[in-house]
Each structure stands twice: as C-alpha cells, then as structure tokens.
Design an enzyme around this catalytic site. Structure first.
Site, PDB file in Angstrom:
ATOM      1  N   ILE A 267       0.820  -1.222   0.000  1.00 16.95           N
ATOM      2  CA  ILE A 267       0.000   0.000   0.000  1.00 16.95           C
ATOM      3  C   ILE A 267       0.851   1.269   0.000  1.00 16.95           C
ATOM      4  CG2 ILE A 267      -1.930  -1.160   1.151  1.00 16.95           C
ATOM      5  CD1 ILE A 267      -1.011   0.638   3.597  1.00 16.95           C
ATOM      6  N   ASP A 308      14.570   7.590  -2.925  1.00 16.20           N
ATOM      7  CA  ASP A 308      13.277   7.498  -2.233  1.00 16.20           C
ATOM      8  C   ASP A 308      13.218   8.330  -0.954  1.00 16.20           C
ATOM      9  OD1 ASP A 308      12.642   5.689  -4.189  1.00 16.20           O
ATOM     10  OD2 ASP A 308      12.098   4.056  -2.832  1.00 16.20           O
ATOM     11  N   HIS A 441      10.251   0.492 -39.155  1.00 15.12           N
ATOM     12  CA  HIS A 441       9.002  -0.198 -39.480  1.00 15.12           C
ATOM     13  C   HIS A 441       9.297  -1.655 -39.777  1.00 15.12           C
ATOM     14  CE1 HIS A 441       5.019  -0.920 -41.101  1.00 15.12           C
ATOM     15  NE2 HIS A 441       5.599  -1.542 -42.117  1.00 15.12           N
TER      16      HIS A 441
END
Ligand code: NAI
Length: 456
Positions: A267, A308, A441
């Site tokens: 969570i 972080d 391509h």
C-alpha cells in the site's frame, strides 16, 4: 579517524550511482551499506520482480501458444527454480556493482551507519566500530514498506502470513489463494506473476480504480485484461482486519472475508529518515521525506539527499539522476533535477508506460490540450504479435506551443518505448519537428508517430 570528501549512506540506485560518479570525478568516497549493494531495487524490487515476471511470460507463452499456431503440452512452472534463477540474477548484478565501486576507487563498508554529529573536519559517521569523517554527506537511505495499523497485519508480518515486497519475491511455493492489499505498482506486478504461476489472486484496493495515477482508460484496460485472466478485483474496499487465513474488508458498509494462504501488503512506501542519527545534524524532514532543493541539497550545507528518501518520485531511475545531480552540484557543475519527463512503467503483461502529464493533470495545470487516443492496432507489428490485443496509446499536446506534454500506452514493449517519448518531452520538441522523425518499421513504437499525425 578516516577522512573522506564524501560519505554516502545507502548503497541503492541513488547511493551507488552517486558514488560511482563521484569516484570517477576523483572525489574520495565512502559508501556505507548495511545490507547488499543495489538496495531495494536490485535485491528486493525492480530486478528480482522482473526475473520472476519473465519466467511467468515464458510459461504463459507455452500455455497460450495455440493462438499463434503453437501447441505445447505438459508445461509447468517450477517455483523453486524460478526463485533460484532470480537469486542468480541478483547475485551477479550485486557483484557487478561491487566491481564498479572498486573500478572508481570507492570504498564500501558493509555496515549500518550512524551519524554522530559535526566535527571540526566534517560530518562524523560511525559504522563497523569505526568513526569516519566526511566533508560532505549524501543521504540515500531509501524507503520501507508502509504497514498500517490494521488489526492483525503486523502479527501477520511476524508470522510470515503477510508478505512485503521482500518476502513475496522469495516464496518457495505458489500459494493457492493470494490476497493483495493495494492495487498499485507492486500489487499489480505481483498479482500478474502469481496469477500466471497458478494462484487465485484477489486484489483489494481502496480507490475505485487500480494503478494509482495511471491514465484512467489505460488502467481500465489493464483491469479488464487481468479480470479475464482470472484476477478478482475488489475496488473501493477497505481492509479492516487480517486474521490467520483470511482478510476482512468493508465494501459499502458491509463486511466481507477473503480466504488467503498468503497476503501481500503493498500500500505504498515511506522514506527512511529515522534510526541513523539524522537529527544529530539537524536535517529538515517532512512527512514525505527529507526536504531537498533542485540540486538535492538539504537545509544543512554539505548534506545532500537523493532517491526514495526525499519522497518526491520513488523510482530507481529518478534516484540515479538525483544522485548525479547531487554529485554535479558538489563538483560545482551547473545541474538541476527536473521531474516533468520521468517515465513510469508497470511491468504487467501487457505493460503500461507513461511519461508526462495525463489529460486530467494537464488541464488542472491550465494547459489547453489536444488529446489523441489511438488503438495500438495502428501498428502492424502489434497486430502480428497480439491476438485480440486491446492496447492503446494516448498523446497529449499543448495546443498553444504545440509541444508534447504526455504519452501513455498499454502494450507489449511499452517499457522499452516510453523513454523515446520522455526524450521528446524533455527536449521540448514541437509536433511539426516530431513528425519528421523516422521510426523503424514495423515496430510497436510507430503508433506514437501515427498518433502525432492525428494532431490537428
Ligand atoms: P503504490 O503507491 O503504487 O500503490 C499503493 C496502493 O495501495 C494505492 O493504489 C492505494 O490506493 C492503495 N491502498 C493504500 N492503503 C490501502 C488500504 N488500507 N487498503 C487497500 N488499498 C490501499 O505503492 P506500492 O505498490 O506499494 O509501490 C511502492 C513504491 O514502489 C511506489 O512508489 C512505486 O512507484 C514503486 N515501485 C515501482 C515499480 C516500477 O516502477 N515498475 C515497481 C514496484 C514498485
């Protein structure tokens, strides 16, 4: 006492990359890491989950090959072998980082660091029974999983019934019933793996949609894809308790139970700002993490924070760049952290790749936008490789300056394609110039070009 120009606390992507760049620039650098180099990303996050997801992909090919004219009989997944391979991958990459540190003259001490305070020559840090002094400090202590005070959850973690990102990557058996609390990035990637590996997976998510801030059309397609693969989504549901072998949740005021052999709690994550003496040098922290400026400086001169731990964008690739910005600033080079073109990926199958603004966020910021929403079926290669594929690409353009603001896609290879879109946003190219770029391509990425040609 050993004196360094820079002490890095934490050897994850922010820390090790900063140390590498600092070492390469001739800065005498020490990295203090209490676990293994590589941090959460390499040891219990990005890389091990990709190893598992790749095994799942190979297994899925064998199970669903008939659509492509290939029949495989009797294929199975060997969880112990999957985990053993994952461990091998992690080990080799961790040792690679160790070698990189050596190559750049960085000293690594595998021990927990404690900041003691400020001495006459710099910041004093103890580790492994010694005191080290750093003229500068880089805090890169990362983040830890949030375990909310839901009755029974912590007990579940202690007993091994409830897993975090760490344990879920080490299960030796595939659980029959797996309940995942939180339908964000970790929840979805692990739901994808365990669904492929044979678990019955239930995802319980508080919001009315999965995948957090992902474009709502894309998260809707992702949900539909995984529902058809057998995952049960309980959206708008709140977990109220965890008992041995079941998760209790509330939906519209009613209480339900979900049977579970294992529970994953995913969570969100919280910055690690305590337990290592940050208060001894009076670094300013907020609820989300250490407060930093665009150069990754904290309020204390000579102390930087990256990754972080500053809580801005909890992604390994953001951490790398933040580490570099910090080191460049230490070196007196002009640099600054920009967050508007950081790609994000969910490594489900199909993958989700996003960069920049969504239509909603762009409008909120006051842009006059034009959005093109194109089916991936505009790409011949996509059609050749995705029987029944329902992927899309969304391109968001600022009408005024005709600049690309965001690209969002759900497709195979989205993870590998999205950096191209990040480049287009970062360099602020105009739609007219973007249209002149030749794409190979046939490729899946060609749909971005197709979408740009749909802009009025
Ligand atoms: P997250 O923030 O991505 O998702 C957490 C989800 O849990 C949200 O949807 C939230 O609404 C829900 N939630 C919160 N409390 C709840 C409750 N009590 N009951 C039910 N649902 C609840 O966090 P997650 O998945 O734990 O990931 C942590 C971090 O790791 C994120 O910042 C993510 O970006 C990073 N990460 C990135 C990956 C990637 O780039 N591919 C892979 C894995 C993690």
């Amino acid at each position: 006492m050993e004196l360094y120009d820079l002490i890095v606390i934490g050897g994850g992507p922010a820390g090790y990359n900063a140390a590498e760049k600092a070492g390469a620039a001739g800065i005498k650098t020490l990295v203090l890491e209490k676990r293994a180099l590589g941090g959460v990303c390499l040891n219990e996050g990005c890389i091990p989950s990709k190893a598992l997801l790749y095994s799942a992909k190979v297994y899925d090919y064998t199970k669903h090959g008939e659509q492509y004219g290939v029949t495989v009989q009797g294929s199975s997944i060997d969880q112990k072998a999957v985990i053993a391979r994952k461990n091998k991958v992690v080990k080799s990459l961790v040792s690679g980082i160790g070698m990189t540190m050596k190559k750049h003259g960085v000293t690594v001490v595998n021990s927990e660091a404690q900041i003691l305070g400020r001495g006459t020559e710099g910041f004093e840090v103890s580790a492994d029974g010694k005191t080290y002094t750093g003229r500068q400090l880089l805090i890169a202590t990362g983040s830890t999983p949030v375990i909310p005070p839901i009755p029974g959850l912590r007990e579940g973690v202690s007993s091994g019934f409830v897993l975090t990102n760490r344990e879920v990557l080490d299960l030796q058996e595939v659980p029959r019933e797996m309940v995942i609390i939180g339908g964000g990035v970790i929840g979805l990637e692990m739901a994808s793996y365990y669904n492929s590996a044979g678990s019955h997976v239930t995802v319980i998510e508080m919001l009315d949609h999965i995948a957090g801030n992902t474009d709502s059309d894309i998260s809707g397609i992702l949900k539909k894809n995984y529902q058809s693969k057998g995952i049960t989504f309980k959206l708008g549901c709140k977990v109220t308790a965890v008992n041995p072998n079941e998760v209790i949740y509330e939906e519209n005021g009613q209480i339900f139970k979900a049977k579970a052999d294992k529970v994953l709690c995913s969570i969100g994550r919280a910055a690690v700002t305590t337990g290592f003496g940050l208060e001894n040098i009076h670094v300013h922290t907020e609820r989300s993490g250490i407060k930093t400026d665009e150069q990754m400086r904290t309020n204390v001169a000579g102390v930087y924070a990256a990754g972080d731990v500053n809580g801005i964008s909890m992604l390994a690739h953001t951490a790398y760049r933040e580490g570099e910005v910090a080191v460049n600033t230490m070196l007196g080079k002009k640099d600054r952290m920009r967050y508007n073109a950081i790609p994000s990926v969910i490594y489900t199958n199909p993958e989700v790749g996003s960069v920049g603004e969504t239509e909603e966020s762009a409008k909120k910021k006051g842009y006059d936008v034009e959005t093109v929403n194109l089916t991936m079926r505009y790409s011949g290669r996509y059609v050749a490789e995705n029987e029944g594929g329902d992927g899309i690409v969304k391109v968001i353009v600022d009408k005024k300056y005709r600049r690309l603001l965001g690209v969002h896609m759900i497709s195979n290879y989205a993870s590998e394609i999205i950096y191209g879109a990040a480049l287009m946003i970062e360099t602020e190219m105009r739609v007219e110039n973007l249209k002149e770029i030749v794409f190979p391509h046939p490729t899946v990425c060609e749909v971005i070009r197709e979408a740009l040609f749909e802009i009025k």
